[in-house]
Design an enzyme around this catalytic site. Structure first.
Site, short mmCIF file in Angstrom:
data_model
loop_
_atom_site.label_atom_id
_atom_site.label_comp_id
_atom_site.label_asym_id
_atom_site.label_seq_id
_atom_site.Cartn_x
_atom_site.Cartn_y
_atom_site.Cartn_z
CE LYS A 62 -2.11 2.86 2.00
NZ LYS A 62 -1.66 4.19 1.83
CD GLU A 67 11.91 -1.17 10.95
OE1 GLU A 67 12.41 -0.06 11.69
OE2 GLU A 67 12.77 -2.07 10.86
CB CYS A 82 12.23 7.19 11.01
SG CYS A 82 13.44 5.97 10.01
CD GLU A 142 9.01 10.60 14.18
OE1 GLU A 142 7.63 10.46 14.32
OE2 GLU A 142 9.83 10.11 13.70
P1 NAD Z 1 1.59 7.37 8.74
O1 NAD Z 1 1.48 6.32 9.99
O2 NAD Z 1 0.66 8.55 8.82
O3 NAD Z 1 1.20 6.59 7.51
C1 NAD Z 1 2.16 5.63 6.81
C2 NAD Z 1 1.37 4.65 6.21
O4 NAD Z 1 0.18 4.35 6.52
C3 NAD Z 1 0.40 5.58 4.96
O5 NAD Z 1 0.83 4.77 3.80
C4 NAD Z 1 -0.82 5.64 5.40
O6 NAD Z 1 -1.47 5.54 4.36
C5 NAD Z 1 -0.96 4.18 6.00
N1 NAD Z 1 -2.04 4.30 7.18
C6 NAD Z 1 -2.72 5.45 7.81
N2 NAD Z 1 -3.63 4.86 8.58
C7 NAD Z 1 -3.63 3.41 8.35
C8 NAD Z 1 -4.37 2.53 8.96
N3 NAD Z 1 -5.37 2.86 9.90
N4 NAD Z 1 -4.34 1.35 8.46
C9 NAD Z 1 -3.53 0.98 7.68
N5 NAD Z 1 -2.50 1.79 6.99
C10 NAD Z 1 -2.61 3.19 7.33
O7 NAD Z 1 3.18 7.86 8.72
P2 NAD Z 1 3.70 8.93 7.86
O8 NAD Z 1 3.17 10.26 8.22
O9 NAD Z 1 3.24 8.72 6.36
O10 NAD Z 1 5.18 8.62 8.06
C11 NAD Z 1 6.06 9.38 8.80
C12 NAD Z 1 6.05 8.74 10.22
O11 NAD Z 1 6.99 7.31 9.67
C13 NAD Z 1 6.98 9.17 11.04
O12 NAD Z 1 6.66 8.74 12.54
C14 NAD Z 1 8.36 8.40 11.01
O13 NAD Z 1 9.15 8.35 11.87
C15 NAD Z 1 8.01 6.86 10.56
N6 NAD Z 1 8.80 6.32 9.61
C16 NAD Z 1 9.67 5.20 10.35
C17 NAD Z 1 10.49 4.75 9.55
C18 NAD Z 1 11.39 3.34 10.23
O14 NAD Z 1 12.16 2.75 9.37
N7 NAD Z 1 11.31 3.14 11.43
C19 NAD Z 1 10.89 5.02 8.25
C20 NAD Z 1 10.37 6.02 7.76
C21 NAD Z 1 9.27 6.89 8.52
#
Ligand code: NAD
Length: 484
Positions: free
Chosen positions: A178, A253, A287, A384
């Site tokens: 996704k 992650e 992240c 964060e």
């Molecule tokens: P987010 O959690 O808002 O969204 C991530 C993904 O989840 C998107 O594709 C979104 O459409 C999907 N999503 C949202 N609600 C959902 C649900 N209820 N069920 C299933 N999928 C759902 O995160 P973001 O704003 O896109 O990314 C930023 C965050 O990601 C930050 O907290 C960052 O630290 C983290 N991040 C972590 C890593 C790692 O490897 N640890 C890497 C990159 C980003």
């Protein structure tokens, strides 16, 4: 190189398709706040189709039926196709994500590297023979889960999608990705590379939809056996609830609030340059960003002066101009980051530079920001921010620095700057983080295991350890019968 396709589709069962309900999601350029393209919007029906295609592919043994060396060869072909798409991926990442051109050009090669690295391991994943004594033969098989659902965030779309997909393919799982609704285009190019490389129909499916409907439907789907989620803690928690209903294993992650510790003997040029890379790359939307810097009191003011001078020299602008500091992903993200800064100032922190959005320009640009006078209990020191905002905190003793570094809910990465190897080792041992960088933020690579402790999640991506998250050990215990 500024033209981009204006309509992109989902990739399901080996075919490029519109959303089942015919709807689309508009994709914006964060440097201009103008729409640049549309992508087919996947909804519940599309999730059903994608999971069904992945399930059929898995049941038919499309990947598990290949010899491991053939699976490796397939992955090497994907890597080669990705390399060929370097410029297209760069343009997509510049325009929908806002990435700096030089970083955007590194995305396809980095994604390719995941496929060569894990392709190289695809025929080296071995079981064990366990001695049970005369009359028995016992061995283990690293068996794939089946259908792996992979939910990708917007900050590094193709690289993070490739990170999980490559492990899944190496181990024989079929996948539904996704892609992130804010920056989905490069993940379509990953699907294109898979298609050109001859990935069996249905083994890799890419759908783009909103998290609240397509994402939620995917992770709750009865046909999904395994979930990899990269994103925020709040979404991770929601996904874990859905996974708990069906006892589906997850790799999580999540976010971070990572601290670098600068001891008095550190090479300050290196510490400052490394911190700048750690907090301004991708406009701080990483992240593992270096979002806190703990500096020994004896060098605090000098380090702050150097950091401020460095920040003031940054060229702020669109990624396509290869600017040093690029926009945040959305107006919402800019409001959020600026909101944190205003709250920090209200709580008593002092912006040594920045603290506000860049005035009078289109797009979502935030000033590079350095806060001093920060105390460990302040919200800006604990949560964060996911923007180019650095909090600098002084310390007197190593114990104090380590306690501050470990004093948040997160534990993704940490850093140490010193010339004293013993101090570096001792500090690294005591930092609660999945990865510790010594004298270079982001040292390491595809080869080095990466992942969180505490609220930063669990499971590891990258490195050989990652593959263990994509297989379940099956034991075969045999009683030999008949004549000796
Ligand atoms: P987010 O959690 O808002 O969204 C991530 C993904 O989840 C998107 O594709 C979104 O459409 C999907 N999503 C949202 N609600 C959902 C649900 N209820 N069920 C299933 N999928 C759902 O995160 P973001 O704003 O896109 O990314 C930023 C965050 O990601 C930050 O907290 C960052 O630290 C983290 N991040 C972590 C890593 C790692 O490897 N640890 C890497 C990159 C980003």
């Amino acid at each position: 190189m500024t033209e981009i396709r204006t309509y992109w589709q989902n990739f399901i069962g080996g075919k490029w398709v519109d959303g089942a309900r015919g709807r689309r999601i508009a994709v914006e350029n964060p440097a201009t706040a103008e729409p640049i393209a549309e992508i087919a919007r996947a909804e519940v029906e599309d999730v059903d189709r994608a999971v069904a295609a992945a399930r059929r592919s898995f049941e038919a043994g499309a990947l598990t039926g290949l010899r491991p060396a053939e699976r490796a060869a397939l992955m090497f072909r994907i890597a080669a196709e990705l390399e060929r798409l370097t410029e297209e991926v760069a343009l997509a990442e510049c325009l929908d994500n806002g990435k700096r051109l030089s970083d955007a050009r590194a995305q396809a090669p980095e994604a390719a590297r995941y496929f060569t690295y894990y392709g190289g391991l695809a025929d080296k994943l071995e079981g064990r023979m366990i001695p049970l004594g005369d009359g028995y033969v016992d061995y283990t098989i690293p068996a794939p889960y089946g259908v792996s659902a992979q939910v990708v965030p917007w900050n590094y779309p193709i690289s993070l999608a490739a990170r999980s997909l490559s492990c899944a393919l190496a181990t024989g799982n079929s996948v539904v990705i996704k892609s992130p609704e804010l920056s989905p285009l490069s993940v379509c190019l990953l699907a294109e590379a898979c298609e050109r490389a001859g990935v069996p129909d249905g083994a890799v499916n890419v759908i783009c939809g909103y998290g609240s409907d397509a994402g939620a439907a995917l992770v709750a789907h009865p046909g999904v056996d395994h979930i990899v989620f990269t994103g925020s803690v709040a979404t991770g928690r929601a996904i874990l609830h859905a996974a708990a209903e069906r006892i589906v294993p997850c790799v999580m992650e999540l976010g971070g609030k990572s601290a670098g510790i600068v001891y008095p003997d550190a090479d300050l040029d290196r510490a400052v340059a490394s911190t700048a890379v750690g907090i301004y790359s991708n406009a701080g939307q990483i992240c593992s960003a270096a979002s806190r810097l703990l500096v020994h009191r004896s060098i605090h003011d000098e380090v702050v002066d150097r950091l401020v001078a460095q920040a003031k020299g940054l060229r702020i602008g669109p990624g396509i101009e290869d600017s040093d500091l690029t926009p945040l992903i959305s107006a919402r993200q800019l409001d959020r980051v600026e909101g944190y800064c205003l709250a920090g100032a209200q709580a008593g922190a002092v912006a040594a530079t920045g603290g506000r959005r860049v005035p009078d320009r289109p797009g979502h640009f935030m000033q590079p920001t350095i806060f001093t006078g920060v105390t460990p209990d302040m919200t800006i020191a604990r949560e964060e921010i996911f923007g180019p905002v650095l909090c600098v905190l002084p310390f007197d003793e190593p114990d104090e620095a380590i306690a501050i570094a470990n004093g948040t809910d997160y534990g993704l990465v940490a850093g140490v700057y010193t010339r004293d190897l013993t101090l570096a080792h001792r500090t690294a041992e005591r930092l609660v983080a999945g990865q510790v960088f010594v004298n270079e933020w982001f040292a390491g690579g595809v080869e080095t295991p990466f992942g969180g402790t505490k609220r930063s999640g669990y499971g590891r991506e990258k490195g050989q350890e990652a593959l263990l998250n994509y297989v379940q050990t099956k034991n075969v215990a045999i009683r030999l019968t008949g004549a000796a």
